[in-house]
Write an enzyme that holds these catalytic residues in place. Structure first.
Site, PDB file in Angstrom:
ATOM      1  CG  HIS A  36      -1.813   1.232   1.244  1.00 35.14           C
ATOM      2  ND1 HIS A  36      -2.814   1.427   0.315  1.00 35.14           N
ATOM      3  CD2 HIS A  36      -1.832   2.327   2.044  1.00 35.14           C
ATOM      4  CE1 HIS A  36      -3.421   2.574   0.562  1.00 35.14           C
ATOM      5  NE2 HIS A  36      -2.832   3.145   1.600  1.00 35.14           N
ATOM      6  CB  SER A  37       0.952   4.297   0.232  1.00 33.68           C
ATOM      7  OG  SER A  37       1.293   5.641   0.037  1.00 33.68           O
ATOM      8  CG  MET A  38       7.345   3.913   0.674  1.00 37.16           C
ATOM      9  SD  MET A  38       8.235   4.347   2.186  1.00 37.16           S
ATOM     10  CE  MET A  38       8.016   2.839   3.146  1.00 37.16           C
TER      11      MET A  38
END
Length: 253
Positions: free
Chosen positions: A92-94
């Site tokens: 998720h995300s980074m």
């Protein structure tokens, strides 16, 4: 309770005999514990493991890592004992950028994932440096509040927030300075999830992951902002179960 599988990987002990195993990579400032609710919701069908970056929780005193490349190098070494059975990644995300780089490293060593799940992230070639990692502490805290990434009680506790901000800043530096223009393809299916109201990732940017796989691609838009995982957990679990369901024609590694 978190169970150490390796200094970099934690387990939850909820589904050790599950037919599917999913290694989850946290967002900037996130911890392995963030995935506990997902692990509980998916047990006993999926065994959830999670990466624990240095500088937080029980790794608080360890040196921070502020590049995606080094994070990926270290995790790629740590996952070796897990490769005896099919393994999928969820980032998720980074965490999606780190997971992608780990997947590429494993692929060059002859290991491919069963499925790669991308959540709340655009493709590696997309520009990400909004200068968040260079903001003073008060403005960095304001960015965390805007994204809904941090418990409001922590944001209100300036002393505690001051202890946590170095790791958060290192994570933002890692993702904002990450660049890869060549975007090698993965030899596994990619499933992308994104929030319809995500302020950082447009749906078209999330859908662009389709060009990074040589196999099937699936795209899911869910109501919510950057942290739709929290508000749409049931739907996320439904998607994960669907794509992780055992197949009689699944490759044997």
């Amino acid at each position: 309770m978190l169970f150490p599988v390796d200094s970099w990987i934690r387990g939850f002990g909820l589904a050790p005999a599950a037919p599917a195993r999913l290694l989850c990579f946290p967002h900037a400032g996130g911890t392995a514990a963030y995935y506990r609710p997902l692990a509980a919701a998916l047990a006993p069908d999926v065994d959830i493991l999670a990466v624990q970056y240095p500088g937080r929780q029980e790794r608080f005193r360890e040196r921070l890592v502020d590049t995606v490349g080094e994070l990926a190098d270290r995790v790629a070494d740590a996952v070796r004992p897990l490769l005896y059975q099919p393994l999928s990644f969820f980032g998720h995300s980074m965490g999606a950028a780190v997971a992608y780089e780990v997947a590429l490293r494993l692929q060059t060593r002859g290991h491919r994932l069963r499925t790669f799940f991308v959540s709340g992230q655009s493709t590696p070639a997309a520009r990400r440096d909004r200068g968040v990692h260079s903001l003073p502490d008060d403005l960095l805290a304001a960015e965390l509040e805007r994204l809904g990434a941090t418990d409001p009680a922590i944001l209100a506790d300036r002393e505690l927030l001051g202890v946590l901000l170095p790791a958060i800043r290192a994570d933002y530096r890692a993702i904002e300075t990450y660049r890869r223009s060549d975007e090698p393809t993965l030899d596994c299916p990619i499933v992308t999830l994104t929030g319809t109201g995500d302020p950082n990732v447009r749906p078209s940017e999330a859908a662009a992951w389709s060009r990074l796989t040589r196999h099937d691609f699936a795209f899911h838009e869910l109501p919510g902002d950057h942290f739709f995982l929290d508000t749409q957990r049931d739907r996320v679990c439904e998607i994960l179960r669907r794509h992780l369901a055992p197949s009689p024609t699944a490759d044997r590694r």
